[in-house]
Design a protein around this motif. Structure first.
Motif, PDB file in Angstrom:
ATOM      1  N   UNK A 242       0.843  -1.194   0.000  1.00 51.01           N
ATOM      2  CA  UNK A 242       0.000   0.000   0.000  1.00 51.01           C
ATOM      3  C   UNK A 242       0.879   1.245   0.000  1.00 51.01           C
ATOM      4  N   UNK A 243       2.083   1.133   0.557  1.00 44.26           N
ATOM      5  CA  UNK A 243       3.015   2.259   0.613  1.00 44.26           C
ATOM      6  C   UNK A 243       4.091   2.171  -0.472  1.00 44.26           C
ATOM      7  N   UNK A 250       4.174   5.904  -4.933  1.00 41.16           N
ATOM      8  CA  UNK A 250       4.876   5.071  -3.958  1.00 41.16           C
ATOM      9  C   UNK A 250       5.532   5.941  -2.895  1.00 41.16           C
ATOM     10  N   UNK A 251       5.111   5.782  -1.645  1.00 35.74           N
ATOM     11  CA  UNK A 251       5.741   6.520  -0.554  1.00 35.74           C
ATOM     12  C   UNK A 251       7.193   6.098  -0.378  1.00 35.74           C
ATOM     13  N   UNK A 410      -4.656  -3.633  -4.798  1.00 35.33           N
ATOM     14  CA  UNK A 410      -4.062  -3.908  -3.484  1.00 35.33           C
ATOM     15  C   UNK A 410      -5.131  -4.311  -2.473  1.00 35.33           C
ATOM     16  N   UNK A 411      -6.265  -3.622  -2.487  1.00 33.41           N
ATOM     17  CA  UNK A 411      -7.318  -3.885  -1.521  1.00 33.41           C
ATOM     18  C   UNK A 411      -7.857  -5.306  -1.638  1.00 33.41           C
ATOM     19  N   UNK A 496      -3.850   8.519   2.920  1.00 31.03           N
ATOM     20  CA  UNK A 496      -2.420   8.286   3.178  1.00 31.03           C
ATOM     21  C   UNK A 496      -1.655   8.218   1.867  1.00 31.03           C
ATOM     22  N   UNK A 497      -2.204   7.533   0.877  1.00 38.07           N
ATOM     23  CA  UNK A 497      -1.577   7.495  -0.444  1.00 38.07           C
ATOM     24  C   UNK A 497      -1.955   8.795  -1.152  1.00 38.07           C
ATOM     25  N   UNK A 498      -1.270   9.842  -0.783  1.00 40.74           N
ATOM     26  CA  UNK A 498      -1.640  11.204  -1.194  1.00 40.74           C
ATOM     27  C   UNK A 498      -0.395  11.925  -1.675  1.00 40.74           C
TER      28      UNK A 498
END
Length: 577
Positions: A242-243, A250-251, A410-411, A496-498
């Motif tokens: 997710x990150x 991609x964080x 991903x979910x 968060x994925x922002x």
């Protein structure tokens, strides 16, 4: 005389019955629902004043509705009798303002409003039971919303006429495909998104593996890096990527491009053999083993620790234990949608009481883990319109399949949770709130978040149904250190994925120091104006400000210390089904 074996047999019979029932009820305890219903019904029947008020309310509203309906049938400009709640998007289409659909919609909203009055404000009903009954009534009403049926939904009627019924044919194909996938336990392969191919593609190596985690070290993208590395601890309820989704959001990639040495925990997907893994294993074999590995690869440096959702709660607990033991390996804490006080943990608490917990424990005892279907079922109920009814209308009546994106792929890649750990987590944190109360035991001693002295960066999201931002905000009353709190737009995952450049993103941010006076969450919201853009940017600046000099990147792993690279990222645990 009864023997221990006989007693265990009787107990196992009860558990087996509950486990069988749980497969039918999707993990919802019939006893919990019955207790809530009886509490509401008995107190309602013993409240003639409230009963009379409801009768009067029903009579008055039906009379007003009858008069309004007669006017609306002849005058299209007649204003609505009842306005939907701001978050209710079911009747936003202009077609719902035309006769007869305006009359149908208003009649439904009137019944919905009356049932809210009927299930709340009954003297003597416990707060939890009131919430359960009110929630159950909403779910039942949502099922019969006129938006869900083709003869009462103007959009479905219009689409059917325009397409000559092709939408219904396509919807039938979608339904049969979903039924086939459900019965076979399969789904469309990756839907064009696969970990290691176009998801989780940031370069790195797995440099440590035990039964519970793989630790990934990512390759540097800059000639020099911040001296202090970053450890990211995702929730064990989700796959870590997710990150590390696509390259643009991609964080992990964002951090390494900003000059950080990044490590990521990838959790093992437990099966029945892992039933006895406990919270202490997630602390010791998860966080502490990861810290030990990083200490060997980047020696004599403190670590920026990052925790997401349940991973944030786990990190906060571990950080409190380290602080108690005067272990100063952590440089900062970053917590994303992480709850530490569970007194107001949102509508998830509807599924957590003594009866429900006992029932769920028996279900997990049978399998050794909590299956993904039980978890997804609870989350679907919390957002039934978004995740169930609107999808049914769109895919089965309108014949539309939304394009799959990386977050949706991903979910669908869900994980399980072991029996012992999840039982402890629900009981000690959600039900008894041990962490916030200073009763949570780590290594035979209680921990307190007030012992944490490193700076904290806490992020909450405005539309979070899993960790409501008011609940996340409670961290202000639990720590005695610099706390930077950020409230960002979006939900639990999308907020968060922002990444920078993402459209329509905003955030509010403020620093709270130990000497500052406490203010409520709503006061905080009013005092801090929203800024446009991604919260990743101020967070990156915060990490840089709390870092020391820049140095040459460390080697990948440390073979001499027993942390030789094992395989390329994303590793092997991410593919466990």
């Amino acid at each position: 005389m009864e023997t221990p074996v006989f007693n265990e047999l009787k107990s196992n019979i009860d558990r087996a019955i509950h486990a069988f029932e749980g497969r039918i009820t999707q993990g919802i305890s019939p006893a919990s629902l019955s207790l809530a219903y009886m509490d509401w019904l008995i107190h309602l029947l013993h409240s003639p004043g409230k009963f009379g008020e409801l009768t009067e309310n029903l009579t008055r509203k039906h009379f007003a509705y009858s008069v309004w309906s007669a006017r609306a049938a002849t005058d299209p400009a007649t204003p609505p009798l009842i306005k939907p709640l701001q978050q209710d998007r079911r009747f936003n289409d202009p077609a719902w303002g035309k006769f007869p659909f305006n009359v149908i919609a208003q009649g439904f909203l009137m019944r919905e409003q009356w049932w809210h009055y009927a299930t709340t404000g009954i003297p003597g009903v416990s707060r939890h039971h009131e919430n359960v009954v009110s929630f159950a009534a909403r779910q039942w009403l949502d099922m019969f919303s006129p938006t869900n049926f083709p003869l009462t939904n103007p959009k479905i009627i219009d689409r059917t006429i325009q397409s000559g019924g092709m939408n219904l044919l396509k919807g039938m194909e979608n339904l049969l495909e979903d039924v086939q996938n459900y019965t076979t336990g399969s789904g469309p392969a990756c839907e064009g998104f696969c970990a290691g191919e176009n998801l989780a593609t940031t370069e790195g190596q797995v440099i440590y593996r035990n039964r519970l985690i793989e630790l990934i070290q990512y390759s540097p993208k800059t000639e020099q890096v911040h001296a202090e590395p970053v450890l990211i601890i995702p929730a064990w309820i989700m796959k870590y990527y997710i990150l590390d989704l696509s390259e643009h959001n991609s964080m992990v990639r964002y951090l390494v491009e900003k000059g950080h040495t990044v490590f990521m925990i990838s959790w093992h997907n437990p099966d029945a053999s892992d039933r006895d893994m406990a919270m202490k294993d997630y602390i010791n074999r998860g966080v502490r083993d990861a810290l030990k590995a990083i200490n060997a690869i980047v020696p004599e440096r403190q670590i920026h620790a990052v925790g997401y959702c349940l991973g944030g709660t786990l990190l906060a607990t571990t950080a409190a234990a380290l602080a108690r033991d005067e272990d100063n390996r952590l440089k900062t804490l970053s917590l994303f949608t992480a709850q530490t006080d569970f007194t107001e943990a949102g509508e998830l608490m509807l599924f957590i009481d003594e009866s429900q917990l006992s029932y769920m424990e028996d279900i997990m005892w049978d399998r050794g883990y909590l299956d993904t279907t039980q978890m997804s079922g609870a989350f679907t109920l919390l957002r039934s319109y978004d995740l169930l009814w609107s999808r049914m209308v769109s895919e089965y009546w309108l014949g539309e399949r939304p394009p799959v994106n990386d977050l949706m792929a991903w979910n669908a890649d869900s994980t399980r949770m072991p029996y012992k750990m999840h039982t402890e987590y629900l009981s000690r944190l959600f039900l008894h709130n041990d962490l916030a109360s200073g009763r949570f035991i780590v290594d035979d001693g209680p921990v307190s978040l007030r012992d944490i002295r490193v700076p904290i960066f806490s992020v909450a999201t405005e539309k979070d149904h899993v960790a409501p931002w008011h609940s996340v905000y409670k961290l202000h009353g639990l720590v005695n250190t610099d706390l930077t709190f950020v409230l960002t737009s979006g939900g639990h995952n999308a907020g968060i994925v922002s990444e920078p450049g993402h459209p329509r993103r905003r955030y509010r941010m403020a620093l709270n120091r130990p000497e500052d006076k406490y203010i409520s969450a709503d006061q905080w919201y009013e005092r801090n104006e929203a800024s446009e853009g991604s919260w990743w940017e101020p967070w990156s600046e915060w990490l840089a400000e709390n870092s020391s000099e820049r140095v040459a990147p460390p080697e990948m792993g440390n073979t001499e210390a027993g942390y030789a690279p094992l395989c390329k990222a994303p590793g092997t645990y991410v593919f466990e089904k």
